[in-house]
Design an enzyme around this catalytic site. Structure first.
Site, PDB file in Angstrom:
ATOM      1  N   GLU A  43       0.759  -1.094  -0.493  1.00  0.00           N
ATOM      2  CA  GLU A  43      -0.351   0.214   0.188  1.00  0.00           C
ATOM      3  C   GLU A  43       0.768   1.389   0.243  1.00  0.00           C
ATOM      4  O   GLU A  43       0.986   1.959  -0.241  1.00  0.00           O
ATOM      5  CB  GLU A  43      -1.193   0.051   1.448  1.00  0.00           C
ATOM      6  N   CYS A 199     -13.355  -0.135 -15.158  1.00  0.00           N
ATOM      7  CA  CYS A 199     -13.633   1.233 -15.506  1.00  0.00           C
ATOM      8  C   CYS A 199     -12.239   2.174 -15.332  1.00  0.00           C
ATOM      9  O   CYS A 199     -12.087   3.342 -14.115  1.00  0.00           O
ATOM     10  CB  CYS A 199     -14.397   1.257 -13.940  1.00  0.00           C
ATOM     11  N   CYS A 206     -16.069  -1.036 -21.235  1.00  0.00           N
ATOM     12  CA  CYS A 206     -17.302  -0.794 -20.897  1.00  0.00           C
ATOM     13  C   CYS A 206     -18.344  -1.673 -21.212  1.00  0.00           C
ATOM     14  O   CYS A 206     -18.202  -2.382 -20.182  1.00  0.00           O
ATOM     15  CB  CYS A 206     -18.405   0.431 -21.556  1.00  0.00           C
ATOM     16  N   CYS A 209     -17.611  -4.186 -18.531  1.00  0.00           N
ATOM     17  CA  CYS A 209     -18.200  -4.214 -17.351  1.00  0.00           C
ATOM     18  C   CYS A 209     -18.974  -5.252 -16.934  1.00  0.00           C
ATOM     19  O   CYS A 209     -20.273  -5.335 -17.815  1.00  0.00           O
ATOM     20  CB  CYS A 209     -18.314  -2.549 -17.552  1.00  0.00           C
ATOM     21  N   CYS A 215     -24.829   0.836 -15.313  1.00  0.00           N
ATOM     22  CA  CYS A 215     -24.410   2.388 -14.115  1.00  0.00           C
ATOM     23  C   CYS A 215     -25.023   3.482 -14.758  1.00  0.00           C
ATOM     24  O   CYS A 215     -24.842   3.513 -16.138  1.00  0.00           O
ATOM     25  CB  CYS A 215     -22.753   2.131 -15.480  1.00  0.00           C
TER      26      CYS A 215
END
Length: 297
Positions: A43, A199, A206, A209, A215
């Site tokens: 992270e 995305c 798309c 997706c 969406c």
DNA sequence: CATCCGTGGGC
DNA sequence: TGCCCAAGGAT
């Protein structure tokens, strides 16, 4: 307030979780036995640095310092050196300081408690939630730029999220969280992954997706971004560039470096001195003897 | 809340 | 070729 309700976030849970089960990348910090330290190191490195560039530095880091105590036992300058060219080297210093705090305050184990994580150097709202969720399976809204973009499109119908994170983003992410803990944790990583792989900011895929039929942005005809212009960050000629050059020389050297070697980095003396002073003020560089500098010991 | 803080790759 | 962007945090 508008009468039109937001799309029901819970309707997105199943398709997103199912998509993640099939499409998640294999990443070393996601291995079942990776542990919280691995998640934490990843992270820190992933704060503004792409996965592809993090991977080799991460592997070397974990080999060398498999536990927080291993890192804390070494000089902070070694963390800066191992950080290599990931960028924003203050993150290396903060990770070292966080490892030290983990040894001193938490018995050498990455804490599970969100507040305790948040108190560590270099750990903000996002990173604390990410560690608590990814490493310990807790229920937290993990709101990074990917998640903000997914929600901006899927729920708010906007091409891009706001330029900087808002309290509204956080509230939206909290309200979208599945109720039970393990599902919430999978949802957090799944929505991030969806933002990273499908995305995306520039050319969203798309067609691939799992929630394209729900969406809000797609249903609105994928209207273009119409918010305030994003300020392109210049780099050439900035103090950041000078700092980068100075630190690159110090990283490459096994020990102290003479000032005249640093002087060769940049022609403008005023800017060069300012950058060097800044590095010293940040703790990234230590003055040594007279007219010499080194990574912090 | 705006600004500062590195680096490199993709389009 | 530039320009945009990449799992943010601290001040």
């Amino acid at each position: 307030m508008s009468d039109s309700p937001l799309p029901l976030a819970s309707a997105l849970h199943t398709p997103v979780l199912s998509w993640y089960a099939d499409n998640a990348r294999t990443l070393p910090w996601r291995e079942p036995d990776a542990g919280a330290w691995a998640v934490m190191v990843s992270e820190f490195m992933l704060q503004q640095t792409p996965v592809a560039r993090v991977l080799p530095a991460y592997e070397a880091w974990m080999r060398r310092w498999p536990k927080p105590g291993d890192l804390a036992a070494e000089a902070p300058g070694e963390a800066v050196r191992a950080w290599d060219r990931l960028g924003y080297p203050r993150r290396a210093l903060r990770l070292h300081a966080a490892a030290t705090a983990i040894v001193e305050l938490h018995g050498g184990e990455v804490p599970r408690d969100h507040a305790a994580l948040l108190a560590l150097p270099g750990v903000g709202t996002y990173t604390a939630a990410a560690i608590a969720s990814f490493a310990y399976g807790q229920r937290h809204a993990v709101v990074d730029t990917n998640v903000r973009r997914v929600f901006a499109r899927a729920l708010a119908g906007l091409a891009q999220p706001s330029i900087s994170p808002t309290a509204a983003d956080q509230r939206l992410a909290v309200s979208a969280l599945p109720d039970d803990e393990p599902t919430a944790a999978r949802w957090a990583v799944a929505t991030m992954e969806l933002g990273a792989l499908v995305c995306t900011a520039r050319t969203p895929r798309c067609a691939e997706c799992p929630i394209r039929s729900q969406c809000a942005w797609v249903l609105a005809g994928s209207p273009p971004y119409d918010g305030p212009p994003r300020k392109g960050q210049t780099y050439e000629g900035t103090d950041r560039q000078v700092r980068g050059r100075l630190l690159a020389v110090l990283r490459a050297a096994p020990g102290p470096v003479a000032k005249n070697a640093l002087d060769a980095c940049w022609p403008d003396q005023v800017q060069r001195e300012r950058a060097l002073d800044g590095l010293v003020a940040d703790g990234l560089v230590d003055p040594f003897a007279d007219n010499q500098y080194q990574l912090p010991q």
